[in-house]
Design a protein around this motif. Structure first.
Motif, PDB file in Angstrom:
ATOM      1  N   ASP A  83      35.116  27.989  34.326  1.00  0.00           N
ATOM      2  CA  ASP A  83      34.843  29.394  34.639  1.00  0.00           C
ATOM      3  C   ASP A  83      35.815  29.928  35.690  1.00  0.00           C
ATOM      4  OD1 ASP A  83      32.797  29.389  32.829  1.00  0.00           O
ATOM      5  OD2 ASP A  83      31.191  29.170  34.314  1.00  0.00           O
ATOM      6  N   TYR A  84      36.157  29.092  36.662  1.00  0.00           N
ATOM      7  CA  TYR A  84      37.092  29.523  37.702  1.00  0.00           C
ATOM      8  C   TYR A  84      38.494  29.702  37.129  1.00  0.00           C
ATOM      9  CZ  TYR A  84      39.526  29.721  42.174  1.00  0.00           C
ATOM     10  OH  TYR A  84      40.298  30.126  43.233  1.00  0.00           O
ATOM     11  N   TRP A  85      38.904  28.772  36.247  1.00  0.00           N
ATOM     12  CA  TRP A  85      40.266  28.805  35.694  1.00  0.00           C
ATOM     13  C   TRP A  85      40.415  29.840  34.585  1.00  0.00           C
ATOM     14  CZ3 TRP A  85      41.572  27.415  30.591  1.00  0.00           C
ATOM     15  CH2 TRP A  85      42.957  27.363  30.324  1.00  0.00           C
ATOM     16  N   ALA A  86      39.366  30.081  33.830  1.00  0.00           N
ATOM     17  CA  ALA A  86      39.461  30.893  32.617  1.00  0.00           C
ATOM     18  C   ALA A  86      40.004  32.288  32.870  1.00  0.00           C
ATOM     19  CB  ALA A  86      38.096  30.978  31.940  1.00  0.00           C
ATOM     20  N   VAL A  87      39.574  32.929  33.944  1.00  0.00           N
ATOM     21  CA  VAL A  87      40.009  34.301  34.180  1.00  0.00           C
ATOM     22  C   VAL A  87      41.512  34.370  34.461  1.00  0.00           C
ATOM     23  CG1 VAL A  87      37.767  35.138  34.969  1.00  0.00           C
ATOM     24  CG2 VAL A  87      39.326  34.065  36.603  1.00  0.00           C
ATOM     25  N   PHE A  88      42.095  33.299  34.993  1.00  0.00           N
ATOM     26  CA  PHE A  88      43.538  33.257  35.211  1.00  0.00           C
ATOM     27  C   PHE A  88      44.284  33.052  33.889  1.00  0.00           C
ATOM     28  CE2 PHE A  88      41.814  31.867  39.325  1.00  0.00           C
ATOM     29  CZ  PHE A  88      42.415  32.786  40.159  1.00  0.00           C
ATOM     30  N   ALA A  89      43.574  32.551  32.887  1.00  0.00           N
ATOM     31  CA  ALA A  89      44.166  32.334  31.571  1.00  0.00           C
ATOM     32  C   ALA A  89      43.816  33.457  30.600  1.00  0.00           C
ATOM     33  CB  ALA A  89      43.708  30.998  30.998  1.00  0.00           C
ATOM     34  N   ASP A  90      43.227  34.536  31.119  1.00  0.00           N
ATOM     35  CA  ASP A  90      42.810  35.662  30.282  1.00  0.00           C
ATOM     36  C   ASP A  90      41.796  35.218  29.227  1.00  0.00           C
ATOM     37  OD1 ASP A  90      42.897  38.408  29.718  1.00  0.00           O
ATOM     38  OD2 ASP A  90      44.253  38.085  28.024  1.00  0.00           O
ATOM     39  N   SER A 109      44.958  37.158  34.978  1.00  0.00           N
ATOM     40  CA  SER A 109      46.128  36.446  34.470  1.00  0.00           C
ATOM     41  C   SER A 109      47.423  36.894  35.129  1.00  0.00           C
ATOM     42  CB  SER A 109      46.239  36.645  32.955  1.00  0.00           C
ATOM     43  OG  SER A 109      46.373  38.026  32.633  1.00  0.00           O
ATOM     44  N   PHE A 110      47.403  38.020  35.836  1.00  0.00           N
ATOM     45  CA  PHE A 110      48.613  38.516  36.495  1.00  0.00           C
ATOM     46  C   PHE A 110      48.776  37.923  37.895  1.00  0.00           C
ATOM     47  CE2 PHE A 110      45.069  41.338  37.234  1.00  0.00           C
ATOM     48  CZ  PHE A 110      45.101  41.559  38.600  1.00  0.00           C
ATOM     49  N   TYR A 111      47.809  37.135  38.355  1.00  0.00           N
ATOM     50  CA  TYR A 111      47.898  36.546  39.685  1.00  0.00           C
ATOM     51  C   TYR A 111      48.992  35.481  39.714  1.00  0.00           C
ATOM     52  CZ  TYR A 111      43.656  38.707  41.581  1.00  0.00           C
ATOM     53  OH  TYR A 111      42.726  39.599  42.045  1.00  0.00           O
ATOM     54  N   GLU A 112      49.794  35.500  40.768  1.00  0.00           N
ATOM     55  CA  GLU A 112      50.894  34.548  40.918  1.00  0.00           C
ATOM     56  C   GLU A 112      50.736  33.751  42.209  1.00  0.00           C
ATOM     57  OE1 GLU A 112      54.333  37.407  38.836  1.00  0.00           O
ATOM     58  OE2 GLU A 112      54.299  37.069  41.007  1.00  0.00           O
ATOM     59  N   VAL A 113      51.402  32.604  42.272  1.00  0.00           N
ATOM     60  CA  VAL A 113      51.436  31.829  43.509  1.00  0.00           C
ATOM     61  C   VAL A 113      52.367  32.530  44.499  1.00  0.00           C
ATOM     62  CG1 VAL A 113      50.964  29.691  42.253  1.00  0.00           C
ATOM     63  CG2 VAL A 113      53.331  30.345  42.722  1.00  0.00           C
ATOM     64  N   VAL A 145      47.541  30.363  36.668  1.00  0.00           N
ATOM     65  CA  VAL A 145      46.912  29.639  35.572  1.00  0.00           C
ATOM     66  C   VAL A 145      47.503  28.250  35.411  1.00  0.00           C
ATOM     67  CG1 VAL A 145      48.510  30.560  33.840  1.00  0.00           C
ATOM     68  CG2 VAL A 145      46.242  29.798  33.148  1.00  0.00           C
ATOM     69  N   VAL A 146      48.765  28.063  35.795  1.00  0.00           N
ATOM     70  CA  VAL A 146      49.432  26.767  35.608  1.00  0.00           C
ATOM     71  C   VAL A 146      48.934  25.721  36.597  1.00  0.00           C
ATOM     72  CG1 VAL A 146      51.645  25.562  35.567  1.00  0.00           C
ATOM     73  CG2 VAL A 146      51.455  27.852  34.581  1.00  0.00           C
ATOM     74  N   PRO A 147      49.033  25.945  37.924  1.00  0.00           N
ATOM     75  CA  PRO A 147      48.538  24.907  38.830  1.00  0.00           C
ATOM     76  C   PRO A 147      47.030  24.715  38.774  1.00  0.00           C
ATOM     77  CG  PRO A 147      49.175  26.860  40.065  1.00  0.00           C
ATOM     78  CD  PRO A 147      49.661  27.055  38.661  1.00  0.00           C
ATOM     79  N   TYR A 148      46.294  25.784  38.454  1.00  0.00           N
ATOM     80  CA  TYR A 148      44.837  25.681  38.411  1.00  0.00           C
ATOM     81  C   TYR A 148      44.331  25.015  37.128  1.00  0.00           C
ATOM     82  CZ  TYR A 148      44.611  28.827  42.451  1.00  0.00           C
ATOM     83  OH  TYR A 148      44.742  29.380  43.702  1.00  0.00           O
TER      84      TYR A 148
END
Length: 224
Positions: free
Chosen positions: A111-118, A139-143, A171-174
C-alpha cells in the motif's frame, strides 16, 4: 536445516544472497569512489543517498535471509523441555503467527509503495479486501540527489504520463518494501512446510553454539 538442503540449490535459495552481495559490492565501490573524489576536491553528490537506500535494502532483505538461515534470535528454553510432538505443535503456532504478521507487513508495504507506482492500494483495514477505486498517485515523486537512470526511461511513459524525470523516481528504491515482505512471507511458508513434514520442530536454531562448544571441550579433553 531450513535453507540448507543437501541437494543442489535452486534460484529461490540464492535470491537474498545474490542481492545482498551485489548491494554490498556497490556500496563499497560508491563509497570508495566518493572518498577518492574528495581527495581531488570533488564530490559525488548522490553517493550518500544511494548508499543509504542500499543499506535499507540490505536490512529489509536480511530479514528474510535470516529466516532462511534460521539466524533470528529466539528463546527455546520451554521448547527444549517439551516432547517432540509438543515441540512440533509449538513450532506450528509460532510459524502461524509469523505468517499472519508477514501478511500484514506485505499489505502495508504494498500500500505504501503502490501510490508511487501509480497503482491502487488495497482496501481493508487489516487484510486486503480489494483495491481502492480512488487514490492520489504519487508517481511523480523523486529522490533528492540520485539522477534519473537512462535505462529506466520507460517509467516516464508507464507511470508518469510522459513527463520526464530529472531525478530517480521514488518507486524504484521503495520497490524493496513489497519485494522484501513477499520474500519474508515465502521464507516463513518454507519454514512451515519443513515443520509440517517433520524436518524441523522450531523456527530458530537450538543451542547449536553451546553444542559446538561442548564438542570442542570434549575433543580437547580427549587430547589431554
Amino acid at each position: 536445516m531450513i535453507g540448507h538442503s543437501p541437494g543442489p540449490r535452486g534460484w529461490s535459495d540464492r535470491i537474498e544472497e545474490t542481492l545482498i552481495a551485489l548491494l554490498l559490492g556497490l556500496m563499497t565501490a560508491i563509497t570508495f569512489a566518493n572518498v577518492v573524489a574528495r581527495f581531488m576536491n570533488s564530490n559525488i553528490l548522490w553517493a550518500l543517498e544511494a548508499t543509504v537506500f542500499m543499506f535499507g535494502w540490505l536490512v529489509l532483505l536480511g530479514a528474510s535471509y535470516a529466516v532462511k538461515t534460521r539466524s533470528h534470535l529466539g528463546v527455546d528454553a520451554i521448547v527444549n523441555m517439551a516432547s517432540p510432538p509438543v515441540r512440533r505443535v509449538l513450532g506450528l503456532i509460532s510459524v502461524g503467527a509469523c505468517l499472519l504478521f508477514s501478511v500484514l507487513l506485505l499489505k502495508g508495504a504494498y500500500d505504501y509503495w503502490a501510490v508511487f507506482a501509480d497503482l491502487p492500494p488495497t482496501s481493508g483495514r487489516w487484510f486486503p479486501t480489494g483495491f481502492e477505486e480512488k487514490f492520489r498517485s504519487q508517481s511523480f515523486y523523486e529522490v533528492d540527489d540520485i539522477p534519473m537512470l537512462p535505462f529506466l526511461g520507460f517509467l516516464e511513459g508507464l507511470i508518469n504520463y510522459g513527463d520526464e524525470y530529472e531525478k530517480l523516481p521514488k518507486v524504484v528504491p521503495y520497490l524493496v518494501l513489497p519485494v522484501s515482505m513477499l520474500l519474508l512471507l515465502f521464507r516463513f511458508l518454507q519454514a512451515a512446510l519443513a515443520i509440517l513434514r517433520g524436518d524441523e520442530d522450531r523456527l530458530v536454531a537450538s543451542h547449536e553454539v553451546e553444542d559446538e562448544l561442548n564438542e570442542v571441550r570434549a575433543q580437547n579433553g580427549e587430547r589431554d
